[in-house]
Design a protein around this motif. Sequence first.
Motif, PDB file in Angstrom:
ATOM      1  N   ASP A 304     -27.158  16.648 -24.255  1.00 32.45           N
ATOM      2  CA  ASP A 304     -28.251  15.687 -24.081  1.00 32.45           C
ATOM      3  C   ASP A 304     -29.033  15.477 -25.375  1.00 32.45           C
ATOM      4  O   ASP A 304     -29.353  14.343 -25.746  1.00 32.45           O
ATOM      5  CB  ASP A 304     -29.200  16.154 -22.978  1.00 32.45           C
ATOM      6  CG  ASP A 304     -28.585  16.016 -21.596  1.00 32.45           C
ATOM      7  OD1 ASP A 304     -27.861  15.033 -21.377  1.00 32.45           O
ATOM      8  OD2 ASP A 304     -28.822  16.892 -20.747  1.00 32.45           O
ATOM      9  N   GLU A 305     -29.393  16.565 -26.024  1.00 25.33           N
ATOM     10  CA  GLU A 305     -30.177  16.502 -27.245  1.00 25.33           C
ATOM     11  C   GLU A 305     -29.435  17.233 -28.357  1.00 25.33           C
ATOM     12  O   GLU A 305     -28.743  18.223 -28.102  1.00 25.33           O
ATOM     13  CB  GLU A 305     -31.557  17.146 -27.039  1.00 25.33           C
ATOM     14  CG  GLU A 305     -32.401  16.496 -25.956  1.00 25.33           C
ATOM     15  CD  GLU A 305     -32.898  15.117 -26.364  1.00 25.33           C
ATOM     16  OE1 GLU A 305     -32.913  14.835 -27.589  1.00 25.33           O
ATOM     17  OE2 GLU A 305     -33.263  14.327 -25.473  1.00 25.33           O
ATOM     18  N   ALA A 318     -25.604  14.817 -30.052  1.00 21.89           N
ATOM     19  CA  ALA A 318     -25.683  14.470 -28.635  1.00 21.89           C
ATOM     20  C   ALA A 318     -24.499  13.598 -28.242  1.00 21.89           C
ATOM     21  O   ALA A 318     -23.904  12.894 -29.070  1.00 21.89           O
ATOM     22  CB  ALA A 318     -27.000  13.748 -28.353  1.00 21.89           C
ATOM     23  N   SER A 338     -35.598  25.255 -29.598  1.00 18.64           N
ATOM     24  CA  SER A 338     -35.568  25.394 -28.136  1.00 18.64           C
ATOM     25  C   SER A 338     -36.064  26.794 -27.793  1.00 18.64           C
ATOM     26  O   SER A 338     -36.864  27.359 -28.526  1.00 18.64           O
ATOM     27  CB  SER A 338     -34.163  25.132 -27.579  1.00 18.64           C
ATOM     28  OG  SER A 338     -33.224  26.045 -28.106  1.00 18.64           O
ATOM     29  N   THR A 473     -36.565  20.994 -19.604  1.00 16.83           N
ATOM     30  CA  THR A 473     -35.550  21.244 -20.625  1.00 16.83           C
ATOM     31  C   THR A 473     -34.233  21.462 -19.905  1.00 16.83           C
ATOM     32  O   THR A 473     -34.217  21.805 -18.727  1.00 16.83           O
ATOM     33  CB  THR A 473     -35.872  22.488 -21.486  1.00 16.83           C
ATOM     34  OG1 THR A 473     -35.669  23.662 -20.686  1.00 16.83           O
ATOM     35  CG2 THR A 473     -37.298  22.471 -21.998  1.00 16.83           C
TER      36      THR A 473
END
Length: 490
Positions: A304-305, A318, A338, A473
Amino acid sequence: MGAGGQQPRAATTGRALVLTLASALVPGLAHLRTGRRWAGATLLSLFAVLTLGTAVTALLLHGDPADSLRLASQGRWLLAASLAVFAAAVLWMTVIVHSWVIIRPPAAGRPARFTGATLVVLLCLAVALPAGAAMRTAYTAHDTVDSVFGPERPDEPPHDESDPWDGRERINVLLLGGDSGGNRYGLRTDSMMVASVDVEYGDVVLIGLPRNLENVPFPDGTRLARAYPEPQGFDGLLNDVYQTVAEAPERLAIDTGAEDPAADTLKRVIADAVGLDIGYYALVDMQGFDDLVDAIGGIDVHIDEPIPYGQQGEVLKAGDRHLDGNEALWYGRSRTNSDDYTRMGRQGCLIKYVAEQADPMTVLTSFQELAGATKRTLRTDIPQSKAGAFIDLAELTSGEGGFKTLQLSPPQVDTAYPDWEEIRGLVDDAVAEQERSQPSDDSGTPSGSPASPGSPGDADQGSTGGGSSVPDTPGRQVGEDATSLDKLCP
């Protein structure tokens, strides 16, 4: 007619060479040509039986490659296969040499003898090389199985093929990822998950335990409990337990006779903490995990990221990506930009992706590489006798089973002051919810509500804790219900 009723030898060297070559392809032809009918018929019959048996075996194994993995996990079959290949190769080469001896011209000159000897050597090599490769593969498999799997356990009944799980409906395995790089002391189990697998349906609940869980309880009456008595208890994090025991196993291990007392103790500690009967552990050294992924051809993931990693500013971009071993290692390892909980989510996805995408045929074609990587990076207390049953279970899981993950992380768990009674309740609820979503024995329809929170395929995961309805997240679980990995890992 020659002596003994045998026909004369071939008149020319060329004809002898052709018959020797033909006898290498179909053993017994040269013996029949020289009147050795009994020997020739015996060799032809034996060759036909071996060819038919090999063809049937290859057909059966090709139809279900997992059968090959099951055989490769059993030491007695590997030993029998090695002996059979060795005996067949020796017999075949003996027939080739003897065929030339009985068929060559009696007055052959030096060039003819040299040509014949060269042909015989080449034909023997054509037999010996693949036989040697097959024996090497069998030995590699035998050595890997002996190195990775644990010994038979005296506290368990003998393995029963008809009931490999001894009547248990679920098997719980502690999955540990250890990081023992050269830049850190000892081994810290930064990745800890319990895989609770339904042996009938193949459904899996992955229970993720953060490395920074504190105040971990130790089973009553154990050396650890006496060394770290309440109320002070253990002052380290959960990922410190392994190394703490490894430094003083005679003083702290629950079972000092285990193959790896530290891993066995951590398994028992986590079993007591989460309220599950954990039968086995599997410890992967993350330093070699990339070799395992490379051996199965890499994995496809959705990111996703962007995920930064390493010290050189590399980034996993991504989108839909095919990751090699090194990239997969960092996909499950990186915490840059993260946190631990996001990483825990990716680690759950990584297990799901590997389980779903590890094609048995790819495993077989890369067997030497996979075996070497496995031997370097994996150790477990699963007995060798259970290896075939676990292969069957893995096939069921990748084919029909559903994956859920329960992250024992904030907001539902306070890692600094965890409520272990509440944690046991969360684990019980996650397993029970998955079981309720399975078909019932009577009607064959799901016994749980189709809209039950946490059932496989849910579009959204509701929150019972007042948070947002979706994790903020990719690895953060909001609410107390287990999340479908199909949602977390598209």
